[in-house]
Design a protein around this motif. Structure first.
Motif, PDB file in Angstrom:
ATOM      1  N   UNK A 254       0.841  -1.199   0.000  1.00 37.53           N
ATOM      2  CA  UNK A 254       0.000   0.000   0.000  1.00 37.53           C
ATOM      3  C   UNK A 254       0.872   1.243   0.000  1.00 37.53           C
ATOM      4  N   UNK A 255       0.389   2.268  -0.679  1.00 38.57           N
ATOM      5  CA  UNK A 255       0.971   3.609  -0.600  1.00 38.57           C
ATOM      6  C   UNK A 255      -0.173   4.613  -0.668  1.00 38.57           C
ATOM      7  N   UNK A 256       0.116   5.856  -0.344  1.00 35.49           N
ATOM      8  CA  UNK A 256      -0.837   6.945  -0.588  1.00 35.49           C
ATOM      9  C   UNK A 256      -0.237   7.821  -1.671  1.00 35.49           C
ATOM     10  N   UNK A 257      -1.005   8.058  -2.734  1.00 39.05           N
ATOM     11  CA  UNK A 257      -0.491   8.820  -3.879  1.00 39.05           C
ATOM     12  C   UNK A 257      -1.639   9.563  -4.548  1.00 39.05           C
ATOM     13  N   UNK A 258      -1.282  10.430  -5.459  1.00 37.12           N
ATOM     14  CA  UNK A 258      -2.267  11.143  -6.259  1.00 37.12           C
ATOM     15  C   UNK A 258      -2.595  10.333  -7.516  1.00 37.12           C
ATOM     16  N   UNK A 259      -3.657  10.700  -8.254  1.00 38.95           N
ATOM     17  CA  UNK A 259      -3.964   9.995  -9.505  1.00 38.95           C
ATOM     18  C   UNK A 259      -2.904  10.163 -10.584  1.00 38.95           C
ATOM     19  N   UNK A 260      -1.934  11.039 -10.373  1.00 34.64           N
ATOM     20  CA  UNK A 260      -0.871  11.203 -11.366  1.00 34.64           C
ATOM     21  C   UNK A 260      -0.040   9.925 -11.522  1.00 34.64           C
ATOM     22  N   UNK A 261      -0.240   8.968 -10.630  1.00 30.20           N
ATOM     23  CA  UNK A 261       0.485   7.703 -10.738  1.00 30.20           C
ATOM     24  C   UNK A 261      -0.139   6.760 -11.762  1.00 30.20           C
ATOM     25  N   UNK A 262      -1.358   7.051 -12.203  1.00 30.83           N
ATOM     26  CA  UNK A 262      -2.123   6.077 -12.971  1.00 30.83           C
ATOM     27  C   UNK A 262      -1.512   5.750 -14.329  1.00 30.83           C
ATOM     28  N   UNK A 263      -0.954   6.760 -15.015  1.00 34.50           N
ATOM     29  CA  UNK A 263      -0.363   6.458 -16.320  1.00 34.50           C
ATOM     30  C   UNK A 263       0.946   5.692 -16.152  1.00 34.50           C
ATOM     31  N   UNK A 264       1.732   6.064 -15.148  1.00 30.99           N
ATOM     32  CA  UNK A 264       2.996   5.377 -14.905  1.00 30.99           C
ATOM     33  C   UNK A 264       2.756   3.925 -14.498  1.00 30.99           C
ATOM     34  N   UNK A 265       1.740   3.720 -13.688  1.00 28.97           N
ATOM     35  CA  UNK A 265       1.374   2.387 -13.216  1.00 28.97           C
ATOM     36  C   UNK A 265       1.048   1.449 -14.373  1.00 28.97           C
ATOM     37  N   UNK A 266       0.541   2.015 -15.453  1.00 31.35           N
ATOM     38  CA  UNK A 266       0.149   1.223 -16.621  1.00 31.35           C
ATOM     39  C   UNK A 266       1.257   1.099 -17.659  1.00 31.35           C
ATOM     40  N   UNK A 267       2.477   1.528 -17.321  1.00 33.32           N
ATOM     41  CA  UNK A 267       3.601   1.364 -18.225  1.00 33.32           C
ATOM     42  C   UNK A 267       3.627   2.335 -19.378  1.00 33.32           C
ATOM     43  N   UNK A 268       3.089   3.548 -19.161  1.00 36.25           N
ATOM     44  CA  UNK A 268       3.007   4.521 -20.246  1.00 36.25           C
ATOM     45  C   UNK A 268       4.109   5.577 -20.200  1.00 36.25           C
ATOM     46  N   UNK A 269       4.980   5.503 -19.185  1.00 39.23           N
ATOM     47  CA  UNK A 269       6.023   6.522 -19.043  1.00 39.23           C
ATOM     48  C   UNK A 269       7.377   5.842 -18.828  1.00 39.23           C
ATOM     49  N   UNK A 270       8.304   6.047 -19.751  1.00 35.83           N
ATOM     50  CA  UNK A 270       9.605   5.387 -19.654  1.00 35.83           C
ATOM     51  C   UNK A 270      10.430   5.865 -18.472  1.00 35.83           C
ATOM     52  N   UNK A 271      10.242   7.108 -18.051  1.00 38.78           N
ATOM     53  CA  UNK A 271      11.058   7.643 -16.958  1.00 38.78           C
ATOM     54  C   UNK A 271      10.635   7.110 -15.595  1.00 38.78           C
ATOM     55  N   UNK A 272       9.454   6.504 -15.519  1.00 37.99           N
ATOM     56  CA  UNK A 272       8.993   5.929 -14.251  1.00 37.99           C
ATOM     57  C   UNK A 272       8.242   4.630 -14.546  1.00 37.99           C
ATOM     58  N   UNK A 273       8.965   3.613 -14.992  1.00 43.03           N
ATOM     59  CA  UNK A 273       8.289   2.382 -15.396  1.00 43.03           C
ATOM     60  C   UNK A 273       8.022   1.447 -14.219  1.00 43.03           C
ATOM     61  N   UNK A 274       6.957   0.672 -14.287  1.00 41.44           N
ATOM     62  CA  UNK A 274       6.795  -0.409 -13.318  1.00 41.44           C
ATOM     63  C   UNK A 274       7.928  -1.417 -13.514  1.00 41.44           C
ATOM     64  N   UNK A 275       8.501  -1.904 -12.430  1.00 41.36           N
ATOM     65  CA  UNK A 275       9.603  -2.866 -12.523  1.00 41.36           C
ATOM     66  C   UNK A 275       9.219  -4.198 -11.900  1.00 41.36           C
ATOM     67  N   UNK A 276       7.912  -4.428 -11.767  1.00 38.22           N
ATOM     68  CA  UNK A 276       7.444  -5.674 -11.167  1.00 38.22           C
ATOM     69  C   UNK A 276       7.771  -6.868 -12.047  1.00 38.22           C
ATOM     70  N   UNK A 277       7.957  -6.628 -13.359  1.00 38.65           N
ATOM     71  CA  UNK A 277       8.398  -7.686 -14.264  1.00 38.65           C
ATOM     72  C   UNK A 277       9.443  -7.109 -15.215  1.00 38.65           C
ATOM     73  N   UNK A 278       9.825  -7.871 -16.209  1.00 40.15           N
ATOM     74  CA  UNK A 278      10.907  -7.455 -17.108  1.00 40.15           C
ATOM     75  C   UNK A 278      10.444  -6.535 -18.224  1.00 40.15           C
ATOM     76  N   UNK A 279       9.152  -6.248 -18.304  1.00 40.12           N
ATOM     77  CA  UNK A 279       8.610  -5.416 -19.383  1.00 40.12           C
ATOM     78  C   UNK A 279       8.180  -4.064 -18.818  1.00 40.12           C
ATOM     79  N   UNK A 280       8.947  -2.992 -19.054  1.00 41.56           N
ATOM     80  CA  UNK A 280       8.594  -1.683 -18.504  1.00 41.56           C
ATOM     81  C   UNK A 280       7.350  -1.060 -19.121  1.00 41.56           C
ATOM     82  N   UNK A 281       6.844  -1.659 -20.189  1.00 43.15           N
ATOM     83  CA  UNK A 281       5.619  -1.148 -20.816  1.00 43.15           C
ATOM     84  C   UNK A 281       4.394  -1.951 -20.397  1.00 43.15           C
ATOM     85  N   UNK A 282       4.572  -2.900 -19.504  1.00 47.43           N
ATOM     86  CA  UNK A 282       3.489  -3.798 -19.122  1.00 47.43           C
ATOM     87  C   UNK A 282       2.447  -3.079 -18.267  1.00 47.43           C
ATOM     88  N   UNK A 283       1.198  -3.461 -18.450  1.00 47.02           N
ATOM     89  CA  UNK A 283       0.113  -2.953 -17.607  1.00 47.02           C
ATOM     90  C   UNK A 283      -0.276  -3.970 -16.525  1.00 47.02           C
TER      91      UNK A 283
END
Length: 447
Positions: A254-283
């Protein structure tokens, strides 16, 4: 008192062809300083220039520097014409004379006050005028791993008790931290998170007559809850960066964040990619995520959502007619472009116009979000999650708004007294009664 002469001047300007008007240049300070958001604001300025002949110099200003820069510019008689600013500055700047409240009021009335969200206008109410013109808003969210919650049979983290139950079940460092709480005292992020947590338990340092003493029992519940989530967090000075990084790597429940995280969370921003798997563009992580906007504590079972409304302020040093024209343009012909700067965090506070009362809300729902890749919000998240995001604005609160004491609460927040004393409690430097007494003493001394 409304600026009637300015209003008449603007009305005249709007009916004359731009080619026969003198073209002016105005300065616009914006805290949306990320390169892609600046580019969109530059494009909006160019569209305004094509429509009116006036030029807008878009000047990025760091949000952490905005207050000191505005104060210094006011003292020097060198304010910009328009400032994009947070709610916390609206009433203090109006009181100080930094903002031309009559000009803002004229803009709202020209556009139609009934086309704006009433709460957004109420938060900017200043002696019967509006301090600034509402532009957009968002509600803070508890972002959580819905898949892990479901697997453990946990309820969504919509209350203190539910959060603590999830921490108990899921906290297993360093593979999984139960929470990543904000603990860096000099970061505005900690102020936002703490106000959200205090509001959730119905605790506020302001009442109808100004400062009101914090109730010791309810405040102790807040302190104990925050200490518990801080103890379920990694060590160190934590703010938005660490919370996002750890959630994105799959190491935070859990974290507390603003909705500005939503695009990054879906792998839409290279500068802040999800790293939960090997695909930084993954949703993948987006598909495993849930959000809560209305959050409650034991002393306030109805809960609250913390909202941030952003405004366009016309300053007392402005070329007033052109500044008003630019703000009106940004909220009408250019409003879809204004929201498109970051639609995941810019919910419309003006749903439509006289011709179509839902025109802007409908346009917003179709806007692509993201930076390096783009997709509409509705293509990435379930409708019930989108409804939860938007629905948070229905119960949105901030300290001092209902009591007419937003200016005082803003000064309290900006002092960072609350951050400092809560951190002292987290670190074991003071006990709960001392922390509450110190909060009351220091907050009570702020005028």
């Amino acid at each position: 008192m409304k600026s009637q002469m300015v209003h008449l001047g603007l009305a005249a300007a709007l009916v004359l062809p731009a080619t026969i008007l003198q073209a002016d240049t105005i300065r616009f300070w914006t805290t949306e300083e990320q390169p892609e958001r600046l580019a969109r604001q530059e494009a909006l300025a160019q569209k305004f220039n094509a429509a009116t002949g006036h030029e807008v110099e878009v000047i990025p200003v760091s949000e952490t520097d905005l207050g000191t820069r505005a104060t210094a510019a006011f003292a020097a008689g060198d304010l910009p014409d328009v400032i994009y600013h947070t709610l916390q500055y609206a009433l203090p700047w109006a009181e100080a004379g930094i903002l031309d409240t009559g000009a803002a009021t004229d803009v709202v009335e020209d556009l139609g006050a009934d086309t704006f969200a009433p709460g957004a206008l109420a938060m900017a109410d200043f002696e019967g005028d509006y301090a600034s013109v509402p532009v957009d808003g968002w509600t803070q969210m508890v972002v959580y791993r819905a898949d892990l919650f479901e697997g453990a049979g946990l309820e969504p983290p919509s209350s203190y008790d539910n959060v603590l139950a999830a921490v108990e079940a899921l906290h297993n460092p360093p593979e999984m931290y139960g929470f990543v709480a904000a603990t860096k005292v000099d970061e505005n992020f900690m102020s936002q998170v703490l106000e959200h947590v205090f509001l959730a338990n119905g605790v506020s340092p302001v009442g109808d007559d100004g400062f009101q003493e914090l109730d010791e029992a309810a405040t102790t519940e807040v302190l104990d809850f925050y200490k518990a989530i801080a103890e379920a967090s990694p060590p160190g000075e934590l703010y938005w960066d660490q919370s996002r990084t750890l959630y994105f790597s799959g190491n935070a429940a859990m974290i507390i964040w603003s909705p500005f995280i939503l695009d990054e969370l879906a792998g839409l921003r290279d500068s802040a990619p999800p790293t939960i798997n090997d695909d930084p563009t993954s949703s993948e992580l987006a598909s495993k995520t849930g959000i809560v906007t209305n959050f409650s504590g034991p002393s306030n079972p109805d809960g609250a959502a913390w909202a941030d409304i952003r405004y366009l302020g016309i300053t007392s040093d402005a070329n007033t007619n052109v500044a008003m024209e630019f703000v009106e343009f940004s909220m009408s012909e250019g409003y879809t472009e204004t929201l498109a700067i970051a639609p995941e965090g810019k919910f419309p506070v003006r749903n439509g116009n006289a011709d179509n009362p839902t025109a802007y809300a409908e346009a917003w729902a179709t806007l692509d979000m993201g930076v390096d890749r783009r997709a509409p919000l509705g293509d990435l998240y379930a409708q019930e999650m989108i409804d939860e995001i938007v629905g948070g604005l229905d119960v949105a609160q901030r300290w001092g708004v209902a009591e007419g004491q937003l200016a005082l609460s803003s000064r309290m927040i900006n002092s960072q007294v609350i951050n400092r004393i809560v951190r002292q409690y987290i670190d074991g430097e003071v006990d709960a009664p001392t922390a509450v007494a110190n909060l009351n003493a220091e907050l009570g001394a702020i005028e």
